[in-house]
Write an enzyme that holds these catalytic residues in place. Structure first.
Site, PDB file in Angstrom:
ATOM      1  N   ARG A  98     -35.600  -3.575  -2.483  1.00 49.90           N
ATOM      2  CA  ARG A  98     -36.425  -2.852  -1.949  1.00 49.90           C
ATOM      3  C   ARG A  98     -36.838  -2.230  -3.499  1.00 49.90           C
ATOM      4  NH1 ARG A  98     -37.524  -0.642   2.511  1.00 49.90           N
ATOM      5  NH2 ARG A  98     -35.679   0.199   3.658  1.00 49.90           N
ATOM      6  N   ALA A 101     -33.955  -0.417  10.130  1.00 44.57           N
ATOM      7  CA  ALA A 101     -35.273   1.347  10.336  1.00 44.57           C
ATOM      8  C   ALA A 101     -36.555   0.511   9.662  1.00 44.57           C
ATOM      9  CB  ALA A 101     -34.918   2.104   9.170  1.00 44.57           C
ATOM     10  N   GLU A 150     -41.013  -9.143   5.320  1.00 42.71           N
ATOM     11  CA  GLU A 150     -39.636  -8.403   5.634  1.00 42.71           C
ATOM     12  C   GLU A 150     -38.782 -10.292   5.313  1.00 42.71           C
ATOM     13  OE1 GLU A 150     -38.564  -5.433   8.275  1.00 42.71           O
ATOM     14  OE2 GLU A 150     -39.331  -7.343   9.158  1.00 42.71           O
ATOM     15  N   GLU A 202     -35.165  -6.323  14.069  1.00 45.48           N
ATOM     16  CA  GLU A 202     -34.491  -6.960  12.491  1.00 45.48           C
ATOM     17  C   GLU A 202     -33.278  -7.600  12.841  1.00 45.48           C
ATOM     18  OE1 GLU A 202     -36.308  -3.220   9.931  1.00 45.48           O
ATOM     19  OE2 GLU A 202     -33.930  -2.947   9.888  1.00 45.48           O
ATOM     20  N   GLU A 204     -37.494  -1.875  15.732  1.00 44.99           N
ATOM     21  CA  GLU A 204     -36.817  -2.722  14.495  1.00 44.99           C
ATOM     22  C   GLU A 204     -35.659  -2.463  14.579  1.00 44.99           C
ATOM     23  OE1 GLU A 204     -38.287  -1.967  11.442  1.00 44.99           O
ATOM     24  OE2 GLU A 204     -40.801  -1.073  12.459  1.00 44.99           O
TER      25      GLU A 204
END
Lengths: 187, 187
Positions: free
Chosen positions: B69, B81, B145, B101, B97
């Protein structure tokens, strides 16, 4: 490659950082970072001083404050909270906000948890304290604060959540913690 | 004076609004508002499209993702999320999501709660869903990601919270909800 101690997680290195805004409370910057595949991407980052909030039970009722929240354009019922002044100890901020907003002081404030409110775009960290042995203090609102204090039961709190009058992360978390406290006796 | 239905709460009217920044994800504006005493004040407001998250239990373990992050400059373990695309239905975003993910799909997604992450400066609303009947789907990460999926027990989740590896509002809320579910059978 620094991988946060995990071989498959890439730590984004900053190529450049563009300051966009420096306000009274928040600042905004746009960082350009390197991705695992070598490409670059931008990250919009809000800096916030952090905040402290208090779960304060008075005779089995939760002290909450109702106030207008400009970003939402509506009033909200929340547990007492306020931002940290500079690098202030969150415990000091929690004690101050509890007394200033509700007019009560706590003999003891125990850290319940501390969390990042929105780690995708902001660094705001919120410290939530559990207050015990409340005693009357002196309510003292900030110049631009206009709030109403209320002591609510768990049932009222859940009704307010259902109605959307309580709808912020810290207060919903406080109600969950209160419920768990009633069920287990611990916090 | 519009007082949110409460005579003692002032609704801040906007005198002027200055757009500061329009990014890919968030925008920032500074509003000048009127206070109850007639003076004016500024409000720094971040606009965010909102987001959806999922509490997904697989064989009694919580599906979480670890990722870097940038605003925190560290890796964090969180429930799956992602932000809403435009005025997308949060339920659709949650389903997407979860599968993208974690590689799992849920037969049913039930809204657990929806909350504003930081009502003092942002309008971000986060919808948290409770997933049941997981089945294998297809993991598909966004270009930028780089995440690692894990299924953890409640004890591991609480250890991660104690270590600060889990420290965001939605995931701590998810763990509280999971604990309450184990104690009461309801969500």
């Amino acid at each position: 490659m620094d991988s946060c101690g995990k071989p498959h997680i890439w730590r984004e290195e900053t190529i450049s950082s563009e300051p966009i805004f420096q306000g009274k409370i928040i600042s905004l910057q746009v960082d350009t970072v390197t991705l695992a595949d070598g490409r670059s991407a931008t990250r919009e980052i809000v800096r916030h001083p952090g905040a402290a909030a208090v779960v304060a039970l008075l005779d089995g009722k939760l002290l909450v404050v109702e106030q207008f929240r400009k970003p939402l354009e509506k009033c909200q019922i929340e547990i007492p909270a306020g931002k940290l002044d500079g690098d202030e100890d969150p415990l000091v901020a929690a004690a101050r906000e509890l007394e200033e907003e509700t007019g009560y002081k706590a003999k003891e404030l125990k850290l319940l948890n501390a969390f990042y409110t929105s780690p995708g775009f902001a660094d705001e960290k919120l410290y939530v304290y559990w207050a015990t042995e409340l005693e009357p203090g002196e309510q003292q609102l900030d110049e631009d604060e206009d709030i109403q204090v209320e002591a609510i039961t768990l049932e009222q709190a859940e009704a307010y959540i259902a109605e959307g009058r309580i709808s912020d992360a810290k207060t919903i978390l406080a109600v969950y913690a209160w419920k768990l406290h009633q069920l287990t006796g611990s916090i």
